[in-house]
Every structure is written in structure tokens, then in C-alpha cells.
Design a protein around this motif. Structure first.
Motif, mmCIF file in Angstrom:
data_model
loop_
_atom_site.group_PDB
_atom_site.id
_atom_site.type_symbol
_atom_site.label_atom_id
_atom_site.label_comp_id
_atom_site.label_asym_id
_atom_site.label_seq_id
_atom_site.Cartn_x
_atom_site.Cartn_y
_atom_site.Cartn_z
ATOM 1 N N PRO A 163 13.099 -4.866 -12.176
ATOM 2 C CA PRO A 163 12.625 -4.376 -11.063
ATOM 3 C C PRO A 163 11.478 -4.527 -9.836
ATOM 4 O O PRO A 163 11.235 -5.356 -9.936
ATOM 5 N N GLY A 164 11.080 -3.152 -10.046
ATOM 6 C CA GLY A 164 10.238 -2.912 -9.046
ATOM 7 C C GLY A 164 10.344 -2.355 -7.661
ATOM 8 O O GLY A 164 10.981 -2.451 -7.420
ATOM 9 N N CYS A 165 9.000 -1.328 -7.099
ATOM 10 C CA CYS A 165 9.249 -0.887 -5.662
ATOM 11 C C CYS A 165 8.609 -1.532 -4.855
ATOM 12 O O CYS A 165 7.194 -0.644 -4.529
ATOM 13 N N PRO A 166 8.467 -2.960 -3.736
ATOM 14 C CA PRO A 166 9.511 -3.349 -4.603
ATOM 15 C C PRO A 166 8.905 -4.566 -5.734
ATOM 16 O O PRO A 166 7.562 -4.464 -5.308
ATOM 17 N N PRO A 167 10.079 -5.273 -6.056
ATOM 18 C CA PRO A 167 9.609 -6.050 -6.761
ATOM 19 C C PRO A 167 8.683 -7.189 -6.376
ATOM 20 O O PRO A 167 8.990 -7.313 -5.156
ATOM 21 N N GLY B 162 14.755 -4.565 -6.676
ATOM 22 C CA GLY B 162 14.511 -3.654 -6.827
ATOM 23 C C GLY B 162 14.909 -1.847 -7.739
ATOM 24 O O GLY B 162 16.249 -2.201 -7.921
ATOM 25 N N ASP B 163 13.508 -1.005 -7.349
ATOM 26 C CA ASP B 163 13.855 0.485 -8.386
ATOM 27 C C ASP B 163 15.687 0.491 -7.265
ATOM 28 O O ASP B 163 16.162 0.946 -8.299
ATOM 29 N N CYS B 164 15.905 0.436 -6.264
ATOM 30 C CA CYS B 164 17.015 1.669 -5.569
ATOM 31 C C CYS B 164 17.993 0.907 -6.383
ATOM 32 O O CYS B 164 19.253 1.394 -6.870
ATOM 33 N N ALA B 165 17.930 -0.619 -6.663
ATOM 34 C CA ALA B 165 19.819 -1.347 -6.690
ATOM 35 C C ALA B 165 19.951 -1.283 -7.854
ATOM 36 O O ALA B 165 21.142 -1.217 -8.103
ATOM 37 N N PRO C 148 13.664 5.849 -4.897
ATOM 38 C CA PRO C 148 13.799 7.745 -5.551
ATOM 39 C C PRO C 148 14.887 8.023 -4.262
ATOM 40 O O PRO C 148 15.165 9.473 -3.858
ATOM 41 N N PHE C 149 16.314 7.647 -4.132
ATOM 42 C CA PHE C 149 17.355 7.949 -3.369
ATOM 43 C C PHE C 149 18.501 8.065 -4.664
ATOM 44 O O PHE C 149 19.131 8.348 -3.874
ATOM 45 N N LYS C 150 18.038 8.741 -5.667
ATOM 46 C CA LYS C 150 18.870 8.448 -6.590
ATOM 47 C C LYS C 150 19.993 9.811 -6.786
ATOM 48 O O LYS C 150 21.247 9.631 -6.457
ATOM 49 N N MET D 8 0.550 -1.313 0.092
ATOM 50 C CA MET D 8 -0.028 -0.018 -0.224
ATOM 51 C C MET D 8 1.300 1.448 -0.284
ATOM 52 O O MET D 8 0.469 2.346 0.676
ATOM 53 N N MET D 9 1.877 1.082 -0.582
ATOM 54 C CA MET D 9 2.674 2.150 -0.651
ATOM 55 C C MET D 9 2.355 3.505 -1.028
ATOM 56 O O MET D 9 2.039 3.286 -2.397
ATOM 57 N N ASP D 10 2.454 4.607 -1.362
ATOM 58 C CA ASP D 10 1.958 5.542 -2.140
ATOM 59 C C ASP D 10 0.165 5.956 -2.493
ATOM 60 O O ASP D 10 0.269 6.436 -3.477
ATOM 61 N N GLY E 194 20.838 -0.805 2.126
ATOM 62 C CA GLY E 194 20.105 1.056 1.990
ATOM 63 C C GLY E 194 19.078 0.663 1.337
ATOM 64 O O GLY E 194 18.761 1.573 1.564
ATOM 65 N N SER E 195 18.267 -0.680 1.862
ATOM 66 C CA SER E 195 17.235 -1.095 1.459
ATOM 67 C C SER E 195 16.298 0.189 2.607
ATOM 68 O O SER E 195 16.499 0.110 3.499
ATOM 69 N N CYS E 196 15.488 0.040 2.156
ATOM 70 C CA CYS E 196 13.876 0.908 2.807
ATOM 71 C C CYS E 196 13.140 -0.489 3.555
ATOM 72 O O CYS E 196 12.660 -0.185 4.784
ATOM 73 N N ASN E 197 13.715 -1.667 3.325
ATOM 74 C CA ASN E 197 12.982 -2.931 3.962
ATOM 75 C C ASN E 197 11.283 -3.324 3.161
ATOM 76 O O ASN E 197 11.032 -3.796 4.128
ATOM 77 N N GLY E 198 10.957 -2.551 2.525
ATOM 78 C CA GLY E 198 10.098 -3.337 1.976
ATOM 79 C C GLY E 198 10.587 -4.236 0.794
ATOM 80 O O GLY E 198 9.941 -5.405 0.782
ATOM 81 N N CYS E 199 11.234 -3.990 0.746
ATOM 82 C CA CYS E 199 12.475 -5.238 -0.463
ATOM 83 C C CYS E 199 12.449 -6.551 0.381
ATOM 84 O O CYS E 199 12.008 -7.665 -0.115
ATOM 85 N N GLU E 200 13.030 -6.496 1.247
ATOM 86 C CA GLU E 200 13.001 -7.166 2.332
ATOM 87 C C GLU E 200 12.215 -8.290 2.824
ATOM 88 O O GLU E 200 11.918 -9.763 2.072
HETATM 89 S S1 SF4 Z 1 13.282 -0.323 -4.198
HETATM 90 FE FE1 SF4 Z 1 11.426 0.717 -3.469
HETATM 91 S S2 SF4 Z 1 10.805 -1.128 -1.329
HETATM 92 FE FE2 SF4 Z 1 12.635 -1.530 -2.770
HETATM 93 S S3 SF4 Z 1 14.456 -0.786 -0.886
HETATM 94 FE FE3 SF4 Z 1 13.937 0.111 -2.447
HETATM 95 S S4 SF4 Z 1 12.591 2.243 -2.174
HETATM 96 FE FE4 SF4 Z 1 12.104 0.104 -0.785
#
Ligand code: SF4
Lengths: 522, 169
Positions: free
Chosen positions: B146-150, B116-119, B124-126, A312-314, B49-55
Motif C-alpha cells: 500500500p501507499g500513495c505512492p509506497p 500502490g493504493d491504485c493497484a 483515487p480512481f476507484k 509533496m502530494m496533497d 494506469g499509474s499517475c507516474n508517482g509510483c514509477e
Molecule cells: S497509488 Fe498514488 S502515486 Fe501510485 S499511481 Fe496511484 S495515485 Fe499515483
């Protein structure tokens, strides 16, 4: 490890002072919703510190913005002694120094270390002057914070606290350790199996979020806020949205407010189920862990169907929600609740009847109520150690005034109690969710926010505990933003809870706290 | 416990067949090095450095619904036992050395999957000076998901992409 003794406050024979009385003395105010900001002089700041020794006011947050430090406090007296007061107080420090509050509130130790790393302000009188977020790869006090970092710079030496004695040895975990874990470091001093001292070190996940927020539009910044700690995406986005709406003086429409609560409770249930499963798995039952994981997956899928994102992000945005619930999605949600409830009860009762699981959890890793209130820990950790505080009640926000779903605290403070409180919260939120869906108001889900200037703050109850968010906006852009994760005050308690347990119990304890390193490292 | 166990056995597995990978999954194979042996890979996750959503979604791979072990993937406790590093997050400056060291510790041959998009590109932390804008700045990446999170599906598909042998072979 920070010194955590509760003998710092001199005993006071009189009733503890009330924050509202202390504030009464006139100070210049900066308008802010719902709490205006009091600008203090240095003398008043010192008086504040003195009163912190005498009072039970909870430290909510301590942060800095260029050459100003801000502190947020909450006075939550027993109902017969007065009503709760929240206040934001600021001190300008043109010399780059401010009197430290760490002796009066141990929770301030790490916050002051982070302030030094991010804005270069020094806390006068602070004992622990080691860096926190800066591992020697950022020039100290650079402007803007975090500019020109050097990933290839050698890591600055970091001095952990020592423990000495015959047979005492060290064991270091991390930053890459365990199963699927967030990166952070734990240094144990152990004697044989028994832990003598544990010290945690964070900062590995520092992404410079506060710096990234500056100058962003509210929409962009809300996206970032939802990614401070991904498992609390709804809680953070909600805190951000509330603060943004308050800053410009707009209220989200009722349907939007209720839908936010639906998402927040789904997030709480899903994460508590995950934590419950992780604890049961760590205690030795792969079967119960798997069942809990299946339920968690069920909720993620329903979230995807109803709100088009598994976490439920965003979906919670400033002004309301970027989603709506159609009748068929409503029945999907109701079906999910009907299905999850009995299955979940079965897991809990299987746990309650398993002597081998209880043997691992009962009286393991105790956090005493005295320690919990010393740090002002909230959430499951606080409620398992005698602190009733729940941001949905104090300061409270709609719709929880109509649909209360809090769980009374308990005092034992062990792993078993944290597990129990999680289970109770799942049950309360499942019941609450039914009520939310039954009474969902109609109408619009979102309003536009005017590009006004102002300050706003919010305290929102995430699944881990209270998320504090403070925001200054102007012309639809973020000027400054601060978010404080509940784990700031949980990690020092974890260090204490591990003491005198065996090293092998650490994974179970860690799961029982499930701190968010991402949330603290920012 | 026994009642639950009995019911679990009667019900049969929760595990679902995996959906076919499509264009929309967006999984990219950046190298084509199929593993020289059968289908058993040790996986080590590294949070850079993940936001832990990917985890959260990686943890879902272990639940009975996705059960990534059915394809021979096993999560290891140390990078020293790993064939594949599954890396999340934008590679923060503070994690760079640890990430590099985890990679050095894994025995050869080894693979890197960026999840994940971060990786992939910092997500968003680009623009943060505290981040390196993706794992590729630190390690050679074999597969990018890809995916936020995948979604767990995308993660499974990305891991299976490692096992695929090149058509030309
Ligand atoms: S890709 Fe999205 S969910 Fe994964 S670590 Fe980055 S911000 Fe968090």
C-alpha cells in the motif's frame, strides 16, 4: 503522425493582429477570473480561425463540455508590440459539430480527437478522425463520458500512418516497453538504422479524471488534480488551487503563497535532477546518473521531513497550503541546498568535460524553433528551441514577481541543449529557493473558501512546462474541470525530433523530453 | 569524471541498510509461494494506469541508496525475461489487454506484486468506469504494497516478502 508543416499560414505583410484588438468587438461575456469567457457565434468562431492563420497567438487548450467547445489562447507579443493577452472563447454546438481549428494550429489535432472521444463533438473539416483516448472499449459519445466501458471488448483496429519504400521496415514499442516507463505506444518506420517516421499513440492510461472530478468537493478534487501526473503533483495542485480561489474570489494568504513556491521549486529541482540523471545514464554514464539519483533522493527525504510527503502530494490545497515550515525544518532545507549545489555542479562539469557523452547529445534530436513555436511548446522543450515562454512570468503569479528565476531560451534544440537548460533551471531554482526561504512572510498559511459559484483558470509552470487548468465551481463542488498537460504539445515534437536519427538514440531522446503520458491520457 | 570517481570510491557506498518491515508498512502476502530457486529475480514493471508517482519511487529503487539489485532483483526490458511483474495503477480499461498479455508472456512460475493504493483497490480512481478498481480484477496478486505512492522502503520490503519462505516449511 500528424502533418507538421509550417507552410500552412499564408504570409502576411502587415503586422500580425493582436488578440486584444480582435476581442474588442463586443461579445457576450461569462464572468470568470482572471479571464472572462467570450461566447462566440459560429461566424465569429470562423473569423477566429481565420485570424489564427494570420496571427502568432498560441493555442493554450481546446476542450469541450457537453455541447460547448472552449478554446484558450495566449497572445504574447514582443514587449515593444504590446502586452500579453489571454482569452477563453466558447462556441455552443447544439448540432454536435464545430469548425475544426486543426489546420490553423497543429496542436489542436490531438485535442480535437480527444474531444470527440470524451464528448462526441465532431470537428468539421478535421483530417485526422481517428480516435485518441478511446481504444474501442468505450461506446462513443456516451453520457456521462466513459460510462459502461467494456474491458473485454476487442481493441478497435488503429491505422498508423504508413511510410513506404525499399527497405523500410516497422518496429513497434509498447505499450509495455523500456525500463520503468509509462505505458504508451511508439511505432517506428525505419530504413536500416535510420528512423523515417515515428508515430506515438496514447490513451492507455486514461482514467476518466475529468468525469471523476464532477460533483466532488474542492478538497477531493484537489487530491485528484495532484494525481493527474504524479511527478508534477505540486504544479497540478497549485493550478487547481489557484483556479478554485479565483473562481470564488479569495486570495491565499502570503505565507501560503510563498510556501507553495518553495514546494514547486523543490519539485522542479528534484525532477530536473532525475531527468538529468536519466539522460546522462542513457548517454552512457552510470556514475553520473547515480550521483544525480542520490541528490534526487536527498530532496525527496527533505520534502518528507518538511512537508510529510516525499512528492509533496496533497500539501497545496485550495485556500493555501496544508503544511507549515518550522525553524528547524527551514534549516534542514537550507542545509539541503548547501549540500546539493556543489555536488550538482560537479555532475554538470563532469558532463561538460566528457567527449564521449557530448558525442551522444550534441546535435542529436533537433527541434527547430519554427516547429516549437508552431506547436506552442513550453517548458524545457520550448526554452531549448527558442521559446522564452514561462508561465511564472506570463501571465505570472506571485511570488515570482519578487523572486524571478527564469532561464533565457536557446535556439539549438538538441538533446545537449535540453540537458543544459535543465541544469540552468536547477541552478536558478536553487538560488530562488534561498531567496524564498530568506524572505518567507509570516502569518496564516490557509483560508477557507466560501461555497460560491464561479469560473476560474490558472496557468502554472511545472517542471515540464505550463499546466493549464480551468474550473467551474458551485456550492463548494466542482461542476467541470479541465487540465492540459504540457506534454500534449511535446509528444508531436518528439515524433519530429526522432526523424533521421538512429533507432538506438530513441531512449536518449525520450529521456530528454520525458513526456507525461499520464498527464495527457487523463 | 575521474575526480568524481575517485571521490566516490573514497566516500564508500551510499547504500543504506533496509529498515525492518513493521505492521505500519501494511504489506500483505496474499499467497505463500516462495521461489523454488535462490535469490535472483527478474522484475518487470507494468504501468496499468499509474499517475507516474509510483514509477518515481520504483525508479528510486535503482538509486545507490536503496540499490534493490543487492538482493538479486534485476529490472528486465521484457516481460518474457521476468519472474515478477511489479504492477502499478488501477488497471485502466485501455491497459487491461496489455497487462494480461504481459502476464501471459512471462514464463512460469511467476509472481505478481501490486504496488500502490491504485493497484490495490483503485485508489483515487476507484469509482471511474474507465478503471477496473485494482490489479486483482485482472491478475492474481501475490504481494500487495500500500501507499500513495509506497515509499522505496516499503517497495523493498514488499519485494523481499516474496523471497521469504513460509514458517511452516
Ligand atoms: S497509488 Fe498514488 S502515486 Fe501510485 S499511481 Fe496511484 S495515485 Fe499515483
Amino acid at each position: 503522425m500528424e502533418p507538421l508543416t509550417d507552410d500552412q499560414a499564408p504570409p502576411s505583410p502587415e503586422p500580425p493582429p493582436r488578440l486584444s484588438d480582435w476581442l474588442g468587438a463586443a461579445t457576450p461575456l461569462v464572468p470568470g477570473t482572471p479571464w472572462p469567457r467570450h461566447v462566440l457565434g459560429e461566424a465569429r468562431w470562423l473569423d477566429l480561425r481565420h485570424h489564427l492563420f494570420l496571427s502568432t497567438w498560441t493555442l493554450v487548450d481546446l476542450w469541450a463540455e457537453e455541447k460547448t467547445v472552449h478554446v484558450a489562447l495566449l497572445d504574447d507579443p514582443a514587449p515593444e508590440a504590446g502586452s500579453p493577452t489571454t482569452a477563453i472563447l466558447s462556441l455552443e454546438c447544439p448540432e454536435g459539430r464545430y469548425p475544426s481549428l486543426a489546420r490553423a494550429r497543429v496542436g489542436a489535432i490531438r485535442l480535437e480527437r480527444a474531444i470527440r472521444d470524451l464528448s462526441g463533438l465532431e470537428a468539421d473539416g478535421a483530417e485526422d478522425r481517428r480516435p485518441w483516448l478511446n481504444h474501442g472499449r468505450f461506446p462513443l459519445a456516451s453520457k456521462p463520458p466513459d460510462a459502461d466501458s467494456d474491458p473485454d471488448a476487442p481493441e478497435a483496429p488503429y491505422r498508423f500512418f504508413a511510410a513506404e519504400g525499399e527497405g523500410v521496415h516497422q518496429l513497434s514499442l509498447g505499450p509495455v516497453f523500456g525500463g520503468v516507463e509509462a505505458s504508451s505506444q511508439f511505432l517506428f518506420h525505419a530504413n536500416g538504422e535510420t528512423v523515417v517516421r515515428l508515430e506515438h499513440r496514447g490513451g492507455y492510461l486514461h482514467r476518466g479524471i475529468e468525469g471523476l472530478m464532477r460533483g466532488r468537493t474542492l478538497r477531493e478534487a484537489a487530491t485528484l488534480a495532484g494525481r493527474i501526473s504524479g511527478d508534477s503533483a505540486v504544479a497540478y495542485a497549485l493550478a487547481f488551487a489557484q483556479a478554485a480561489e479565483r473562481a470564488v474570489g479569495v486570495e491565499a494568504p502570503p505565507r501560503g503563497v510563498w510556501l507553495r513556491a518553495v514546494m514547486a521549486e523543490m519539485e522542479r529541482i528534484a525532477n530536473h535532477l532525475g531527468d538529468l540523471g536519466a539522460m546522462l545514464g542513457e548517454a552512457g554514464s552510470a556514475l553520473l546518473q547515480s550521483h544525480a539519483a542520490v541528490l534526487r533522493e536527498r530532496i525527496a527525504r527533505v520534502a518528507h521531513r518538511c512537508f510529510s510527503h516525499r512528492l509533496m502530494m496533497d500539501r497545496v490545497v485550495p485556500g493555501g497550503v496544508a503544511a507549515d515550515l518550522h525553524p528547524d525544518e527551514m534549516s534542514l532545507l537550507q542545509g539541503m541546498i548547501r549540500e546539493v549545489r556543489p555536488h550538482f555542479e560537479e555532475i554538470v562539469s563532469a558532463y561538460g568535460r566528457s567527449a564521449s557523452l557530448l558525442d551522444r547529445t550534441l546535435s542529436t534530436g533537433v527541434v527547430t524553433p519554427a516547429l516549437a513555436s508552431l506547436l506552442g511548446a513550453g517548458g524545457v522543450v520550448g526554452r531549448s528551441s527558442g521559446r522564452a515562454f514561462d508561465a511564472r512570468v506570463t501571465p505570472g503569479y506571485p511570488p515570482y514577481d519578487h523572486v524571478p528565476m527564469t532561464v533565457p531560451p536557446r535556439d539549438e534544440g538538441d538533446v545537449h541543449t535540453r540537458l543544459k537548460i535543465r541544469a540552468l533551471e536547477i541552478r536558478a531554482s536553487l538560488n530562488g529557493l534561498v531567496l524564498l526561504l530568506d524572505n518567507l512572510p509570516g502569518g496564516a498559511t490557509r483560508v477557507e473558501l466560501p461555497p460560491l459559484a464561479g469560473e476560474g483558470a490558472a496557468l502554472v509552470e511545472g517542471f515540464r512546462g505550463e499546466v493549464w487548468l480551468w474550473l467551474r465551481v458551485d456550492g463548494g463542488q466542482v461542476i467541470a474541470c479541465r487540465a492540459r498537460d504540457p506534454s500534449w504539445f511535446h509528444l508531436p515534437l518528439l515524433e519530429q525530433a526522432v526523424k533521421e536519427t538512429i533507432v538506438a538514440d530513441f531512449p536518449l531522446l525520450l529521456k530528454s523530453f520525458n513526456p507525461s503520458h499520464a498527464g495527457c491520457d487523463l | 569524471m575521474f575526480k568524481l570517481l575517485k571521490r566516490t570510491l573514497q566516500r564508500g557506498p551510499f547504500t543504506e541498510p533496509l529498515a525492518e518491515e513493521t505492521e505500519a508498512s501494511g504489506i500483505r502476502r496474499l499467497t505463500h509461494r516462495p521461489p523454488p530457486w535462490g535469490r535472483s529475480m527478474g522484475l518487470r514493471t507494468v504501468d496499468a494506469g499509474s499517475c507516474n508517482g509510483c514509477e518515481l519511487e520504483i525508479q528510486a529503487l535503482l538509486n545507490p541508496v536503496y540499490d534493490v539489485e543487492r538482493w538479486g532483483f534485476r529490472f528486465t526490458a521484457s516481460p518474457r525475461h521476468a519472474d515478477v511483474l511489479l504492477v502499478t495503477g488501477p488497471a485502466t480499461v485501455n491497459m487491461t489487454e496489455a497487462l494480461q498479455r504481459a502476464h501471459d508472456a512471462a514464463p512460469n512460475p511467476k509472481w505478481v506484486v501490486a504496488a500502490g493504493d491504485c493497484a490495490l483497490h483503485g485508489g483515487p480512481f476507484k469509482e471511474s468506469p474507465a478503471c477496473q478498481g485494482g490489479i486483482h480484477a485482472v491478475l492474481p496478486v501475490d504481494v500487495a504494497i500500500p501507499g500513495c505512492p509506497p515509499t522505496p522502503e516499503a517497495l523493498c520490503q514488499g519485494l523481499l516478502a516474496l523471497l521469504e519462505r513460509d514458517q511452516k516449511e
